[in-house]
Design a protein around this motif. Structure first.
Motif, PDB file in Angstrom:
ATOM      1  N   PRO A   1      -7.308  16.399 -11.348  1.00  0.00           N
ATOM      2  CA  PRO A   1      -8.699  16.621 -11.749  1.00  0.00           C
ATOM      3  C   PRO A   1      -9.495  15.332 -11.930  1.00  0.00           C
ATOM      4  N   TRP A   2      -8.818  14.209 -12.092  1.00  0.00           N
ATOM      5  CA  TRP A   2      -9.506  12.934 -12.313  1.00  0.00           C
ATOM      6  C   TRP A   2      -9.893  12.255 -11.004  1.00  0.00           C
ATOM      7  N   SER A   3      -9.063  12.395  -9.960  1.00  0.00           N
ATOM      8  CA  SER A   3      -9.327  11.700  -8.700  1.00  0.00           C
ATOM      9  C   SER A   3      -9.602  12.637  -7.533  1.00  0.00           C
ATOM     10  N   GLY A   4      -9.202  13.921  -7.668  1.00  0.00           N
ATOM     11  CA  GLY A   4      -9.346  14.841  -6.561  1.00  0.00           C
ATOM     12  C   GLY A   4      -8.249  14.742  -5.525  1.00  0.00           C
ATOM     13  N   ARG A   5      -7.349  13.782  -5.687  1.00  0.00           N
ATOM     14  CA  ARG A   5      -6.248  13.592  -4.749  1.00  0.00           C
ATOM     15  C   ARG A   5      -5.113  14.570  -5.084  1.00  0.00           C
ATOM     16  N   PRO A   6      -4.147  14.786  -4.155  1.00  0.00           N
ATOM     17  CA  PRO A   6      -3.000  15.644  -4.483  1.00  0.00           C
ATOM     18  C   PRO A   6      -2.270  15.158  -5.725  1.00  0.00           C
ATOM     19  N   LEU A   7      -1.916  16.087  -6.587  1.00  0.00           N
ATOM     20  CA  LEU A   7      -1.313  15.734  -7.869  1.00  0.00           C
ATOM     21  C   LEU A   7       0.004  14.984  -7.704  1.00  0.00           C
ATOM     22  N   MET A   8       0.791  15.334  -6.682  1.00  0.00           N
ATOM     23  CA  MET A   8       2.100  14.702  -6.510  1.00  0.00           C
ATOM     24  C   MET A   8       1.993  13.226  -6.155  1.00  0.00           C
TER      25      MET A   8
ATOM     26  N   VAL B   1       2.945  20.718  -5.811  1.00  0.00           N
ATOM     27  CA  VAL B   1       2.697  20.298  -4.435  1.00  0.00           C
ATOM     28  C   VAL B   1       1.309  20.729  -3.968  1.00  0.00           C
ATOM     29  N   THR B   2       0.779  21.828  -4.507  1.00  0.00           N
ATOM     30  CA  THR B   2      -0.497  22.370  -4.043  1.00  0.00           C
ATOM     31  C   THR B   2      -1.688  21.952  -4.905  1.00  0.00           C
ATOM     32  N   LEU B   3      -1.443  21.358  -6.091  1.00  0.00           N
ATOM     33  CA  LEU B   3      -2.534  21.063  -7.019  1.00  0.00           C
ATOM     34  C   LEU B   3      -3.206  19.735  -6.717  1.00  0.00           C
ATOM     35  N   ALA B   4      -4.470  19.621  -7.154  1.00  0.00           N
ATOM     36  CA  ALA B   4      -5.222  18.381  -7.038  1.00  0.00           C
ATOM     37  C   ALA B   4      -5.374  17.752  -8.420  1.00  0.00           C
TER      38      ALA B   4
ATOM     39  N   ALA C   1       0.846  -1.196   0.000  1.00  0.00           N
ATOM     40  CA  ALA C   1       0.000   0.000   0.000  1.00  0.00           C
ATOM     41  C   ALA C   1       0.879   1.242   0.000  1.00  0.00           C
ATOM     42  N   GLU C   2       0.758   2.049  -1.076  1.00  0.00           N
ATOM     43  CA  GLU C   2       1.514   3.296  -1.198  1.00  0.00           C
ATOM     44  C   GLU C   2       0.506   4.420  -1.371  1.00  0.00           C
ATOM     45  N   GLY C   3      -0.037   4.901  -0.240  1.00  0.00           N
ATOM     46  CA  GLY C   3      -1.152   5.828  -0.303  1.00  0.00           C
ATOM     47  C   GLY C   3      -2.368   5.104  -0.856  1.00  0.00           C
ATOM     48  N   THR C   4      -2.994   5.693  -1.867  1.00  0.00           N
ATOM     49  CA  THR C   4      -4.128   5.031  -2.514  1.00  0.00           C
ATOM     50  C   THR C   4      -3.687   4.069  -3.614  1.00  0.00           C
TER      51      THR C   4
END
Length: 536
Positions: free
Chosen positions: A270-277, A265-268, A137-140
């Motif tokens: 657009p496909w999942s809503g999760r942090p872009l990084m 670092v600050t963007l989300a 498991a690496e985040g989601t």
């Protein structure tokens, strides 16, 4: 394998170590600078050093590392920022400040971090290389761990582990680890290559609607200074419909890369809503870093991209720009006193680029899944000259060509993609896909859009001679509609909500403009003048 330094010429160092192989890593000097063997001669080897050689002296020690430049592939890469040698930039900043110090070696991943392994197999199972052993498991993201070789599993360890700990053992007595090195210049293996059949949705209307890119395809966008190459590439990195993005800043200005890192670092997503990084890996090799590391950086990036492709992911590799890589290759070739080709580039420039492009594609992995690696590369031709060697070498191999037009950029039209000079070799398959999955009207509206733009281009010369008022009413209407297409459809502001346009929104917007043209044409027949027509 040890020896001493015989000679130094800038970043090129000659050593007297025997037993070295081409592309082996070598440590030179008391500072332990890292380099790569680029030429072998009787009794000596020529090493291209990846770091600043100031202060290096003849007769200082040198030692072979008995391995080529390799990347460490394991959980923990996502969200990482590395230099061209896969050194972690955040960790380097903690240890030495904002500038990378020569001779500083830092392991790319956190070996003390604890992960949780969930086995998917059992002791006694027979596996082949690439078969699934379990997940981490690496985040989601569920990070698959595959068998490094064929054989019978003796045991698998469930639960917590560190990267230095084995997660199992094969019956031959060799341990299984979740981390493995891979030589960056060697493509990773797969069962077979497949034909691209699905589109890579970028959110850029000009690209998705007029010049679609396929998943597993290759694209380039050359353009002169100020045509928006970096902004376009960053927009695609933010919004592309892929699982993983690997962004390589190859020889770009440091301030541009700093802005990108701060923004990502600050963007989300657009496909999942999760942090872009969480789905992004950044490889940074700015213009003030040594050229040898710049030349290696795109291979570091593509090896990490292939790693996720082999998990069955859809991966996008972006490089900004491939011209800076070619310039580093030219500088290395010159220091080796090789025979120069056109404009001083080495004669093997085209073959090197072709071999790199060949690492893209849709593949059936060793584990039986399907993954893809797409490449979108920017090119910076000097003076905007598209006949220069790097652009021409890329054109021979790339499947999509986006011509960034200086005239459009001067008119503040972005993205400045010229809709008459650009092309996509994936167009028939991708348009058929959009017809079947977005709307059966896609190809017809697309044909009408291109027809209007082509007719407007032909009328433009006439209008410059006789003026707009000298044109027939139908032609004036067409000019008005074409202007709407350029301003409201083909132009996108990268800093507003319009920066991303899904395929259904893209079709709805252009279909409305085409429908306006048809309605207005009928009203013209009833005597309504073009200037009196309502906008919608």
């Amino acid at each position: 394998m040890t020896g001493r330094i015989l000679g130094i010429a800038g970043p090129t160092v000659t050593v007297d170590i025997s037993g070295l192989r081409l592309y082996d890593m070598v440590r030179v000097g008391t500072a332990g600078l890292i380099g790569e063997v680029v030429r072998l001669e009787r009794g000596r080897a020529v090493v291209q050093v990846y770091e600043d050689t100031r202060g290096l002296a003849v007769n200082e020690p040198a030692a072979g590392m008995d391995a080529p430049l390799s990347v460490q592939l394991a959980p923990g890469l996502l969200g990482g920022m590395f230099d061209g040698l896969q050194r972690p930039l955040r960790r380097l900043e903690e240890l030495a400040g904002p500038f990378v110090a020569a001779g500083r070696e830092v392991f790319p991943l956190d070996r003390e971090r604890t992960w949780v392994f969930t086995p998917a197999g059992n002791a006694g199972d027979e596996v082949a290389a690439g078969d699934l052993l379990g997940h981490v498991a690496e985040g989601t993201f569920r990070h698959p761990v595959t068998a490094p070789r064929g054989g019978r599993i003796e045991r698998l360890h469930a639960g917590e582990f560190r990267l230095a700990d084995p997660i199992g053992r094969m019956a031959d007595g060799r341990d299984i680890f979740a981390i493995a090195p891979w030589p960056v210049r060697r493509p990773r293996p797969y069962r077979r290559k497949l034909s691209p059949s699905l589109p890579l949705v970028t959110g850029q209307r000009t690209i998705d609607f007029l010049f679609p890119v396929a998943r597993g395809g290759t694209a380039i966008f050359p353009g002169g200074f100020g045509t928006g190459k970096t902004i376009l590439e960053q927009s695609i990195a933010k919004f592309a419909d892929v699982d993983i993005v690997v962004y390589a800043g190859c020889g770009e200005r440091g301030n541009e890369m700093a802005e990108l890192l701060e923004e990502f670092v600050t963007l989300a997503d657009p496909w999942s809503g999760r942090p872009l990084m969480e789905r992004t890996i950044v490889v940074v090799n700015t213009s003030n870093m040594p050229v040898a590391a710049r030349e290696a950086s795109i291979y570091t990036a593509v090896s990490m991209a292939e790693y996720y492709r082999d998990m069955g992911c859809h991966v996008l590799l972006l490089a900004d720009s491939i011209s800076r890589w070619a310039e580093a290759l030219r500088e290395i070739s010159s220091s080796l006193e090789e025979m120069p080709g056109e404009e001083g580039y080495p004669t093997y420039l085209s073959s090197r680029l072709a071999a790199f492009f060949e690492r893209a594609g849709v593949v059936e992995t060793l584990g039986g899944t399907v993954g893809s690696l797409s490449m979108i590369l920017s090119v910076s031709p000097p003076g905007g000259d598209f006949t220069e060697p790097v652009t021409q070498a890329c054109l021979r191999t790339a499947g999509v060509f986006f011509m960034l037009d200086t005239a459009l950029a001067h008119r503040r039209h972005f993205p400045a993609i010229n809709w008459f000079q650009s092309y996509s070799l994936y167009e028939p398959e991708m348009v058929a896909h959009f017809d079947g999955h977005v709307s059966p009207r896609w190809s017809e509206v697309r044909r009408r859009c291109r027809e209007i733009l082509q007719r407007e281009e032909a009328l433009r010369e006439v209008a410059e001679i006789v003026g707009i008022e000298g044109l027939q009413d139908a032609d004036r209407l067409l000019m008005k509609v074409a202007e709407r297409i350029r301003h409201e459809f083909l132009s996108q502001n990268a800093y507003t909500d319009d920066a991303f346009s899904a395929p259904d929104r893209t079709l709805a917007r252009i279909a409305e403009i085409v429908a306006f043209h048809d309605r207005a044409g009928e009203q013209l027949k009833q005597g309504v003048l073009p200037d009196e027509l309502p906008r919608g």
